[in-house]
Design an enzyme around this catalytic site. Structure first.
Site, PDB file in Angstrom:
ATOM      1  N   GLU A 175     -59.029  11.855  -1.257  1.00  0.00           N
ATOM      2  CA  GLU A 175     -58.360  10.911  -0.347  1.00  0.00           C
ATOM      3  C   GLU A 175     -56.877  10.765  -0.688  1.00  0.00           C
ATOM      4  OE1 GLU A 175     -60.627   7.322   0.247  1.00  0.00           O
ATOM      5  OE2 GLU A 175     -62.509   8.428   0.476  1.00  0.00           O
ATOM      6  N   GLU A 280     -68.190  12.017   1.075  1.00  0.00           N
ATOM      7  CA  GLU A 280     -68.457  10.609   1.382  1.00  0.00           C
ATOM      8  C   GLU A 280     -68.537  10.444   2.891  1.00  0.00           C
ATOM      9  OE1 GLU A 280     -65.836   7.669  -0.232  1.00  0.00           O
ATOM     10  OE2 GLU A 280     -65.436   8.836  -2.051  1.00  0.00           O
TER      11      GLU A 280
END
Length: 341
Positions: A175, A280
């Site tokens: 991320e 995720e």
């Protein structure tokens, strides 16, 4: 999504997912394409049964998280989870180097059955969730690119191999296109890419390793377009994406077609000759949303990721979160053991 720095089948037609990827339209530059260069349009391969997509649930990083895997498998009616996924805490360098207290339970789980896959998220910076300023991040990235933190990653590689985890998938600096983490890319993309390359070089130098490195932005543009952070095909093995059901009111189809969204992701991976992953994913801003869950599961069947991992705690989860019963039933139907005649 944030991780605390402690020890841590579908009703939508699969055809929909295959068609939606064509939102990368002719006339636009494909992901990673340079002006004057034309890359192949992204088209989805033939769908596969979800049983052939290695799947897991993130249920916690510590030994208790490992034990919960059998609980999820029971909830699935005996459906096997082949992926174990955990996170190194990013509070201090000694924890980023890894510890037997974290690795030993996962090593035992992995050794328990052939074909299991261990996925480890690796922070690139200490104080990773401490709200570092852009200046602090920039300085850290530049120091890392110059080799200041090599010894920590060398220790991590050695400890993983010692525990029989030398074939792990390492989700390094995940991320990076957002603002949550100290290992974010935005303050200095050039230094971030150089630092990634430095870390991969150190870890690939570990005797006995067969690591694969997973470049995983969050879905969408976020703080910086994630392709600007891509460090190069020679140091990336898998191109992942963390994809939660957000923002509020945005449908799955919109998540596919948005700028730097799901369609962009698979097109980018195809242009670079890499497989995809989804380390995720889960529910978030739109509550119990079975249509989103069906869409994601069909997407996996269509695009054959190396692995996918459900983030299973509230508000994201379906096993450990009673708030999402309709979505839970979709997941059980898709990933659970086939009904016996």
């Amino acid at each position: 999504m944030s991780r605390s720095p402690t020890w841590p089948r579908a009703a939508l037609p699969v055809l929909l997912a295959a068609v939606l990827v064509l939102l990368v339209l002719p006339g636009r530059l494909a992901p990673g394409e340079r002006p004057g260069q034309r890359t192949e349009e992204a088209t989805a391969p033939a769908p596969v049964p979800l049983s052939r997509v290695p799947s897991g649930f993130f249920t916690g990083s510590d030994e208790e998280g490992v034990r919960r895997i059998s609980g999820v498998e029971g909830w699935l009616g005996g459906g096997e989870l082949r992926v174990g996924h955990t996170y190194l805490p990013g509070d201090r360098w000694s924890n980023i180097e890894g510890h037997p207290a974290l690795f030993a339970p996962w090593a035992e789980w992995k050794a328990g059955r052939p074909g299991r896959l261990f996925v480890l998220n690796v922070p690139m910076m200490d104080r990773n969730e401490a709200g570092l300023t852009d200046a602090e991040v920039r300085a850290g990235l530049r120091r890392g690119a110059a080799g200041a933190f090599d010894a920590h990653f060398a220790a991590l590689g050695e400890r993983l191999v010692e525990h029989g985890l030398g074939d792990a998938v390492l989700v390094l600096g995940w991320e990076m296109n957002g603002t949550t983490y100290g290992h974010r890319c935005g303050p200095d993309p050039a230094a971030w890419k150089a630092y990634w390359r430095q870390v991969v070089g150190v870890l690939r130098g570990t005797e006995g390793q067969r690591f694969r490195f997973d470049f995983t932005p969050s879905r969408g543009r976020d703080a910086v377009p994630w392709p600007e952070c891509y460090p190069g095909d020679d140091v990336v093995d898998i191109i992942g994406m963390d994809a939660y059901d957000q923002p509020e009111g945005v449908s799955f189809e919109e998540q596919v077609g948005e700028e730097y969204g799901l369609a962009h992701h698979v097109a980018f991976a195809r242009a670079h000759g890499k497989p995809v992953s989804y380390p995720e994913w889960g529910l978030f801003r739109n509550g119990d949303n079975p249509a989103y869950v069906r869409g994601m599961l069909d997407w996996f069947a269509a695009h054959r990721p190396v692995y996918q991992t459900v983030t299973d705690y509230c508000p994201h989860g379906v096993w450990g979160c009673a708030d999402n019963p309709r979505s839970a039933e979709v997941v059980r139907g898709a990933l659970g053991a086939p009904a016996r005649p």
